[in-house]
Design an enzyme around this catalytic site. Structure first.
Site, PDB file in Angstrom:
ATOM      1  N   LYS A 142       0.837  -1.199   0.000  1.00 49.18           N
ATOM      2  CA  LYS A 142       0.000   0.000   0.000  1.00 49.18           C
ATOM      3  C   LYS A 142       0.877   1.257   0.000  1.00 49.18           C
ATOM      4  O   LYS A 142       0.646   2.201  -0.756  1.00 49.18           O
ATOM      5  CB  LYS A 142      -0.905  -0.018   1.241  1.00 49.18           C
ATOM      6  CG  LYS A 142      -1.741   1.221   1.390  1.00 49.18           C
ATOM      7  CD  LYS A 142      -3.119   0.879   1.878  1.00 49.18           C
ATOM      8  CE  LYS A 142      -4.009   2.095   1.863  1.00 49.18           C
ATOM      9  NZ  LYS A 142      -5.405   1.757   1.834  1.00 49.18           N
TER      10      LYS A 142
ATOM     11  N   ARG B 149      14.113   0.231   9.133  1.00 51.55           N
ATOM     12  CA  ARG B 149      14.515   0.517  10.518  1.00 51.55           C
ATOM     13  C   ARG B 149      15.014  -0.765  11.165  1.00 51.55           C
ATOM     14  O   ARG B 149      14.281  -1.762  11.247  1.00 51.55           O
ATOM     15  CB  ARG B 149      13.365   1.105  11.347  1.00 51.55           C
ATOM     16  CG  ARG B 149      13.840   1.374  12.789  1.00 51.55           C
ATOM     17  CD  ARG B 149      12.904   2.252  13.577  1.00 51.55           C
ATOM     18  NE  ARG B 149      11.713   1.555  14.021  1.00 51.55           N
ATOM     19  CZ  ARG B 149      10.861   2.043  14.933  1.00 51.55           C
ATOM     20  NH1 ARG B 149      11.076   3.233  15.458  1.00 51.55           N
ATOM     21  NH2 ARG B 149       9.794   1.357  15.272  1.00 51.55           N
TER      22      ARG B 149
ATOM     23  N   GLU C 262      15.522   9.072  20.958  1.00 51.90           N
ATOM     24  CA  GLU C 262      14.316   8.763  21.726  1.00 51.90           C
ATOM     25  C   GLU C 262      14.629   8.311  23.144  1.00 51.90           C
ATOM     26  O   GLU C 262      13.811   7.622  23.767  1.00 51.90           O
ATOM     27  CB  GLU C 262      13.460   7.732  20.968  1.00 51.90           C
ATOM     28  CG  GLU C 262      14.247   6.585  20.381  1.00 51.90           C
ATOM     29  CD  GLU C 262      13.429   5.697  19.433  1.00 51.90           C
ATOM     30  OE1 GLU C 262      12.196   5.796  19.403  1.00 51.90           O
ATOM     31  OE2 GLU C 262      14.058   4.871  18.737  1.00 51.90           O
TER      32      GLU C 262
ATOM     33  N   ASP D  21      15.693  42.068   7.296  1.00 47.77           N
ATOM     34  CA  ASP D  21      17.120  42.138   6.974  1.00 47.77           C
ATOM     35  C   ASP D  21      17.601  40.730   6.631  1.00 47.77           C
ATOM     36  O   ASP D  21      16.796  39.862   6.292  1.00 47.77           O
ATOM     37  CB  ASP D  21      17.939  42.861   8.062  1.00 47.77           C
ATOM     38  CG  ASP D  21      17.950  42.125   9.392  1.00 47.77           C
ATOM     39  OD1 ASP D  21      17.322  41.057   9.478  1.00 47.77           O
ATOM     40  OD2 ASP D  21      18.576  42.635  10.342  1.00 47.77           O
TER      41      ASP D  21
HETATM   42  N1  COA Z   1       1.333   1.586   6.178  1.00 46.09           N
HETATM   43  C1  COA Z   1       0.700   1.107   5.098  1.00 46.09           C
HETATM   44  N2  COA Z   1      -0.592   0.744   5.075  1.00 46.09           N
HETATM   45  C2  COA Z   1      -1.265   0.868   6.237  1.00 46.09           C
HETATM   46  C3  COA Z   1      -0.666   1.355   7.407  1.00 46.09           C
HETATM   47  C4  COA Z   1       0.698   1.724   7.361  1.00 46.09           C
HETATM   48  N3  COA Z   1       1.337   2.184   8.444  1.00 46.09           N
HETATM   49  N4  COA Z   1      -1.575   1.378   8.398  1.00 46.09           N
HETATM   50  C5  COA Z   1      -2.724   0.935   7.866  1.00 46.09           C
HETATM   51  N5  COA Z   1      -2.548   0.622   6.553  1.00 46.09           N
HETATM   52  C6  COA Z   1      -3.562   0.145   5.621  1.00 46.09           C
HETATM   53  C7  COA Z   1      -4.313  -1.052   6.142  1.00 46.09           C
HETATM   54  O1  COA Z   1      -3.643  -2.244   5.765  1.00 46.09           O
HETATM   55  C8  COA Z   1      -5.652  -0.877   5.450  1.00 46.09           C
HETATM   56  O2  COA Z   1      -5.490  -1.278   4.107  1.00 46.09           O
HETATM   57  P1  COA Z   1      -6.762  -1.753   3.220  1.00 46.09           P
HETATM   58  O3  COA Z   1      -7.711  -0.602   3.201  1.00 46.09           O
HETATM   59  O4  COA Z   1      -6.150  -2.046   1.890  1.00 46.09           O
HETATM   60  O5  COA Z   1      -7.302  -2.946   3.938  1.00 46.09           O
HETATM   61  C9  COA Z   1      -5.841   0.620   5.441  1.00 46.09           C
HETATM   62  O6  COA Z   1      -4.524   1.174   5.509  1.00 46.09           O
HETATM   63  C10 COA Z   1      -6.660   1.153   6.592  1.00 46.09           C
HETATM   64  O7  COA Z   1      -6.080   0.732   7.801  1.00 46.09           O
HETATM   65  P2  COA Z   1      -6.934   0.678   9.157  1.00 46.09           P
HETATM   66  O8  COA Z   1      -7.902  -0.449   9.103  1.00 46.09           O
HETATM   67  O9  COA Z   1      -7.456   2.032   9.446  1.00 46.09           O
HETATM   68  O10 COA Z   1      -5.814   0.398  10.231  1.00 46.09           O
HETATM   69  P3  COA Z   1      -5.316  -1.023  10.766  1.00 46.09           P
HETATM   70  O11 COA Z   1      -6.222  -1.418  11.886  1.00 46.09           O
HETATM   71  O12 COA Z   1      -5.133  -1.970   9.626  1.00 46.09           O
HETATM   72  O13 COA Z   1      -3.897  -0.668  11.362  1.00 46.09           O
HETATM   73  C11 COA Z   1      -2.246   0.178  12.818  1.00 46.09           C
HETATM   74  C12 COA Z   1      -3.734   0.224  12.442  1.00 46.09           C
HETATM   75  C13 COA Z   1      -1.949   1.225  13.866  1.00 46.09           C
HETATM   76  C14 COA Z   1      -1.888  -1.212  13.381  1.00 46.09           C
HETATM   77  C15 COA Z   1      -1.436   0.467  11.515  1.00 46.09           C
HETATM   78  O14 COA Z   1      -1.783   1.751  11.083  1.00 46.09           O
HETATM   79  C16 COA Z   1       0.048   0.285  11.599  1.00 46.09           C
HETATM   80  O15 COA Z   1       0.551  -0.818  11.478  1.00 46.09           O
HETATM   81  N6  COA Z   1       0.797   1.407  11.750  1.00 46.09           N
HETATM   82  C17 COA Z   1       2.234   1.385  11.773  1.00 46.09           C
HETATM   83  C18 COA Z   1       2.758   0.761  13.061  1.00 46.09           C
HETATM   84  C19 COA Z   1       4.255   0.827  13.128  1.00 46.09           C
HETATM   85  O16 COA Z   1       4.956   0.609  12.161  1.00 46.09           O
HETATM   86  N7  COA Z   1       4.791   1.153  14.341  1.00 46.09           N
HETATM   87  C20 COA Z   1       6.203   1.296  14.531  1.00 46.09           C
HETATM   88  C21 COA Z   1       6.690   2.687  14.298  1.00 46.09           C
HETATM   89  S1  COA Z   1       6.016   3.895  15.384  1.00 46.09           S
HETATM   90 MG    MG Z   2      10.795   4.019  19.290  1.00 47.92          MG
END
Ligand code: COA
Ligand code: MG
Length: 298
Positions: A27, A73, A136, A277
């Protein structure tokens, strides 16, 4: 002269996703985001670390990311994981790596050496892999100067507010005063050593107004971009960190007025009712450099 950090690849939005989620990487590869961060650290469960390395390696080799920057990362050096993580992923030629919880120069030098070796093995240019440090922890803040100067490979500092708050015993609030010293110290250190600085994640990914407000403050502090955790955050962040048409217009007019005043022998003058300036000229030039990197969206 404009500092070199403004000439680097312009990064406004940097989106994290767990490295073991091919779906999320797919995505992100099509999304409006400047940098894709495939995470092997805290976004991945302990028993999924190896699987995540394999998924990231596969994604880097198989997916087209367009102009998006691809970063991985790593886990902290003390985990013992980075050698295998770099081995597994370098074949996919990511643009660079992120060192989490950087606390002193040895954390960066250790990864620097691993990247030197990987570049030799792959036969790519020395220094080709970019490096970023996440600040951090309290110790990371205290050692900002040595971290910032640890290796010429380093391109940016990323602020991790959640870990920092845990480390210093702060309670996170939406106003973020509890992390203000660190947030400001990071952007100042980055400017001092010609690095870019990227702001903390905003964890409430359904609160667009809150994200917008936090992004604007980051920009006012001097940050050039912000880390994101959800795709719905990147359009907001891209908009905030792109100079608006009005800002570009004002910068162009200010530069023209400055040049005319200089030619007439005036250093300081009045522009739109306020004193202008040299520092304002420098700021106006930075607006135009940033505007050159991306289409405006505000
Ligand atoms: N990167 C790419 N795609 C993402 C995404 C991200 N960080 N977070 C969500 N998506 C996608 C989902 O897969 C979903 O795709 P779809 O519509 O094709 O099914 C869409 O975006 C909507 O997602 P949603 O249902 O609102 O969220 P979720 O419940 O799937 O995920 C989290 C919520 C918080 C778990 C997710 O956003 C996530 O993994 N974030 C990153 C976490 C991370 O990397 N943390 C470490 C660094 S701080
Ligand atoms: Mg951290």
């Amino acid at each position: 002269m404009i500092a070199t950090q403004f000439m680097q690849f312009p990064r406004r939005s940097l989106l994290f996703m767990p490295g073991d989620s091919l779906k999320k990487i797919q995505k992100a590869a099509t999304w409006e985001v400047d940098t894709v961060i495939m995470d092997l650290e805290d976004g991945v469960a302990q028993n999924r670390k190896e699987a995540a390395c394999a998924v990231v390696s596969e994604a880097l080799q198989a997916l087209g990311f367009g102009r998006r920057e691809r970063l991985v990362r790593l886990n902290h050096v003390s985990s013992g994981l980075p050698p295998a993580e770099i081995d597994a992923t370098c074949v996919g030629r990511p643009d660079g790596y992120i060192v989490p919880k950087a606390e002193d120069e040895s954390d960066l030098r250790a990864v620097d050496r691993l990247l030197d070796a990987a570049e030799k093995r792959l036969g790519v240019r020395e220094g080709a892999f970019r490096l970023f440090a996440m600040i951090e922890t309290a110790l990371g803040i205290m050692n900002l100067k040595e971290i910032a100067r640890a290796t010429p490979r380093l391109e940016g500092l990323i602020f991790g507010a959640e870990d920092l708050a845990g480390d210093i015993g702060a309670v996170r609030t939406s106003a973020a005063w509890e992390v203000f010293y660190a947030r400001s110290a990071i952007v100042t250190a980055a400017a001092a050593y010609n690095l870019q600085a990227f702001d903390m994640v905003f964890t409430d990914f359904n609160d667009a107004a809150g994200l917008d407000a936090e992004s604007r403050i980051a920009r006012q502090l001097g940050y050039t971009g912000k880390t994101c955790i959800h795709p719905n955050q990147t359009p907001v962040v891209n908009a905030t960190f792109s100079p608006s048409d009005a800002e570009i217009d004002r910068a162009q007019r200010l530069i023209a007025a400055f040049e005319a005043q200089q030619a007439a022998g005036a250093g300081a003058f009045v522009f739109e009712g306020k004193m202008v300036d040299m520092p304002m000229l420098v700021a106006a030039r930075k607006v135009l450099v940033r505007a050159g990197g991306h289409e405006t969206s505000m």
